[in-house]
Scaffold this motif. Structure first.
Motif, PDB file in Angstrom:
ATOM      1  N   VAL A 135      -1.228   4.283   9.501  1.00 63.83           N
ATOM      2  CA  VAL A 135      -1.794   2.960  10.144  1.00 63.83           C
ATOM      3  C   VAL A 135      -3.168   2.620  11.067  1.00 63.83           C
ATOM      4  N   ASP A 167       4.985  -2.455   8.544  1.00 65.88           N
ATOM      5  CA  ASP A 167       4.960  -1.534   8.542  1.00 65.88           C
ATOM      6  C   ASP A 167       5.591  -1.190   8.754  1.00 65.88           C
ATOM      7  N   ASN A 214       2.376  -1.773   4.583  1.00 70.74           N
ATOM      8  CA  ASN A 214       1.865  -0.870   5.122  1.00 70.74           C
ATOM      9  C   ASN A 214       3.141   0.721   3.931  1.00 70.74           C
ATOM     10  N   ALA A 259      -5.928   4.298   1.291  1.00 69.27           N
ATOM     11  CA  ALA A 259      -5.893   3.631   2.624  1.00 69.27           C
ATOM     12  C   ALA A 259      -6.388   4.163   3.802  1.00 69.27           C
ATOM     13  N   ILE A 317      -5.380   0.890   8.154  1.00 66.14           N
ATOM     14  CA  ILE A 317      -4.453  -0.810   7.337  1.00 66.14           C
ATOM     15  C   ILE A 317      -4.742  -1.221   8.128  1.00 66.14           C
ATOM     16  N   VAL A 339       0.053  -7.889   3.525  1.00 67.52           N
ATOM     17  CA  VAL A 339      -1.142  -6.257   3.775  1.00 67.52           C
ATOM     18  C   VAL A 339       0.973  -5.804   4.097  1.00 67.52           C
ATOM     19  N   ILE A 343       0.577  -1.412  -0.178  1.00 67.42           N
ATOM     20  CA  ILE A 343       0.192   0.015   0.327  1.00 67.42           C
ATOM     21  C   ILE A 343       0.440   1.603  -0.101  1.00 67.42           C
ATOM     22  N   ALA A 356      -6.284  -4.970   6.481  1.00 64.17           N
ATOM     23  CA  ALA A 356      -5.458  -6.412   7.140  1.00 64.17           C
ATOM     24  C   ALA A 356      -6.430  -7.277   7.668  1.00 64.17           C
ATOM     25  N   VAL A 392      -8.841  -1.129   2.267  1.00 62.80           N
ATOM     26  CA  VAL A 392      -7.955  -1.310   2.550  1.00 62.80           C
ATOM     27  C   VAL A 392      -8.693  -3.154   2.124  1.00 62.80           C
ATOM     28  N   TYR A 416       0.171  -8.567   8.473  1.00 64.20           N
ATOM     29  CA  TYR A 416       0.800  -7.311   8.537  1.00 64.20           C
ATOM     30  C   TYR A 416       2.011  -6.703   8.956  1.00 64.20           C
TER      31      TYR A 416
END
Lengths: 426, 426
Positions: free
Chosen positions: A91, A107, A84, A64, A94, A82, A6, A98, A70, A105
């Motif tokens: 955050v 990030d 990010n 997003a 998303i 996913v 994403i 997810a 999402v 997930y």
């Protein structure tokens, strides 16, 4: 592994380009609010690596800010993970999307903090990642993994913390993330210009929030911005840079899994940049609240911070005008495995000329993007596994650092990291 | 004497209030683009001094950017003198309008400069006042007077130059205007805030233009902004302030009428303010060219300098929150009338608490407004007379300084000025 990426901005774009050289996944959906930006990343991969590689990439549109969007895109492409790669303000959306889609997930920045209402420069309010850790039990119970903070800082710095604790130290006094660079941007005439290599909007956010520090006997506490200035000596020719405390995820992550007396993050902003940020704050130009301003077409309402961002060169476009290196690393002090005082700096350096040549990506952005790709590969191969909301230091550091450093010809990423032994000062 | 005062902003408003205590004129037309602002000045005078005094004041609307509007208002009220109290960008229009109306003219800032096209930090381009001096012969031939630069700086500083040359020195090395203050502005909680006491828009213009210096064997030349920093000790408790070269009218005026080896202007901006201006310039936030910026109602076009001005408190409104003193003066070095080295600082200090109490005007604005009123009175009585485009140093200094210092009870302005004898450093 089927990855929904994403964000196809600077870092997302570089993630796709780095992954294009790897084979550990079945599909990467490159998604963005602007579908043309997502498509551009896929087109670059096709031009550089050919149709066969590009066939494993799909461009898509996503919102997003909307968990439903999402989840829908994740389900449509049967995403298992996913990734990010957008601004931290997205955050929570998303993260929720997810989970709804049953995907794991990752990030590179955690949910945002909110200063303490009455005592912001001493006590934390809502901390970075609090919103995510609040749901850790649900993720764990569901057997799903949220690997948070797996960029370079946070990310590689946290891997170094695990490595230091497991391999280098018996006891750790301080885990001090230290980040510095000697990047210079020039105009067409070759004159040095002021052009931050990362979003000024986000940099203001990070640097003007109260910095957070962790101490074993005190827990998390905050200070006034730009506290504890220190000149740190960076390797590979970067040299001495003025660093100050900045709010950053490492301080929230490392103490959860690594034993240390103190955890800090200091950003090598340099004196000039610190001065700029202080001045913006003094004049209220860091504010995101719209101001009424005269214009040729009558009064308009603009946020001063947006004007500052508009006045500066776009960080995504300065790569070709930039020279120098950026260094991310962890300074560790304590007692070595032999019982003697020890002090090391574990680091990784990215050279802008090299990242531009190899990836058409400027080095700060590229260095951030490298680490989540390595982590995804470790998850794909099973070298890393887990459930719950976990930071990079919750996983064994060895496989990560080995895969990162191994030459590309031998199936690694060819990115050497450094260990600088320093003379302990205490 | 019938005066058309153009501009009822901070300085224009204070001119009207100071003049209200005097009797040398028949009428003052207080004019402004915003007629309500002009009327407010007249209303204040009526409330403070009664109907009889207020009867000598009329409020009017004017467009200072249009010579025809200036000439029309001047003719309508049979103005003998046009007193320009608006931003310097209107100088040329008002100058032309006054001449068309056959009125004498006074201002406190001269026509704007334009940097040298290829060598801006070494050679002057179009200098401050060039557009006005180009018409000096016409004014002289017509027997009309344009008295330019008769605020406090330029203005009182130029009177001091004449006085130093006539009364104190046999030979002058340097005529150095030096301006400093210890003003502090506080918010409702008593915390010191950043709030310039003069228009930030104009301050940026003055301070980022190449400063101009005059030397006898070199003529006028320019330097890079903020050149020749020097810590100057100001009197009456203000103390040491960091001063730097700034483009200012004194340097263009004094050498035309006063013999000296060097003429400079240094502004006591202080380190913090110098840093702020440098940062604004570094980030392009001093620019007056509109930028495209996102806003809640779509992209808008705003000039960054207008945003900076909008983010700061309005200088006209900070008087009640301000404490401290401002000092304007001339530092003169050379050989005294007795043949010995001599160094003096001639100055005038305004205390904000006093100007607020007596005039509802903050001290920087009030100090500027004082001097043109004294000059108008000298022209009305015939103590000063002349034709052409003349600076304050073209007139005898004695009558000005005497009228200024004489107690109000004895028909003067009751404003003592100081002469500080310093130990010559060379």
């Amino acid at each position: 592994m089927r990855i929904l990426l994403i964000g196809a901005g600077g870092v997302g774009n570089a993630i796709a380009k780095i992954a294009a050289r790897r084979a550990f996944y079945e599909l990467i959906v490159v998604s963005d609010y602007d579908p043309a930006r997502a498509q551009a990343a896929v087109d670059w991969i096709r031009a550089r690596h050919g149709d066969e590689v590009a066939a494993r990439f799909i461009a898509a549109r996503i919102d997003a800010s909307d968990p439903a969007s999402v989840a829908a895109v994740a389900r449509e492409h049967r995403a298992t993970h996913v990734m990010n790669a957008v601004e931290p303000k997205f955050v929570e959306a998303i993260f929720a999307g997810a989970r709804d889609a049953g995907a794991d997930y990752l990030d590179m920045a955690m949910s945002l903090s909110h200063p303490h209402a009455t005592d912001p420069y001493s006590q934390p309010g809502v901390k970075l990642g609090d919103a995510q850790f609040a749901e850790a039990d649900d993720w764990e119970a569901g057997g799903r993994l949220a690997l948070v903070g797996i960029g370079v800082e946070p990310g590689l710095s946290d891997v170094f913390a695990r490595y230091a604790a497991d391999e280098l130290f018996r006891e750790i006094d301080e885990l001090g993330t230290r980040d510095g660079a000697n990047l210079v941007v020039r105009d067409d005439d070759g004159n040095e210009i002021f052009a931050p290599s990362f979003s000024i909007w986000t940099t203001i956010e990070e640097c003007l929030n109260p910095p957070v520090v962790w101490e074993k006997d005190r827990g998390w506490f905050t200070t006034a911005p730009f506290s504890e200035p220190e000149v740190f000596e960076f390797p590979e020719g970067i040299g001495a840079v003025e660093c100050v405390n900045v709010e950053h995820e490492e301080v929230l992550l490392m103490p959860r899994w690594v034993d240390a007396r103190r955890v800090t993050f200091k950003y090598g902003l340099g004196e000039e940049f610190i001065g700029v940020l202080k001045t913006l704050h003094l004049l209220g130009l860091d504010s995101t609240a719209p101001l009424r301003v005269r214009s040729a077409s009558g009064p308009v309402e603009v946020a001063p911070r947006d004007v500052v961002a508009a006045a500066l060169p776009d960080p995504a476009g300065i790569g070709p005008r930039m020279t120098g290196k950026t260094c991310a690393g962890l300074w560790v002090t304590g007692t070595g495995t032999d019982g003697a005082p020890r002090e090391v700096y574990l680091y990784h350096v990215a050279d802008n000329e090299w990242t531009m040549r190899e990836y058409d990506a400027q080095c700060v952005v590229w260095q951030t993007a490298l680490n989540p790709v390595i982590a995804l590969e470790l998850l794909a191969t099973g070298a890393w596994s887990g459930a719950g909301v976990l930071g990079p230091e919750a996983f064994p550091a060895g496989p990560f650092l080995e895969l990162m450093a191994r030459p590309e010809a031998d199936g690694g990423y060819g990115q050497a990291w450094g260990l600088e032994e320093r003379i302990p000062s205490r």
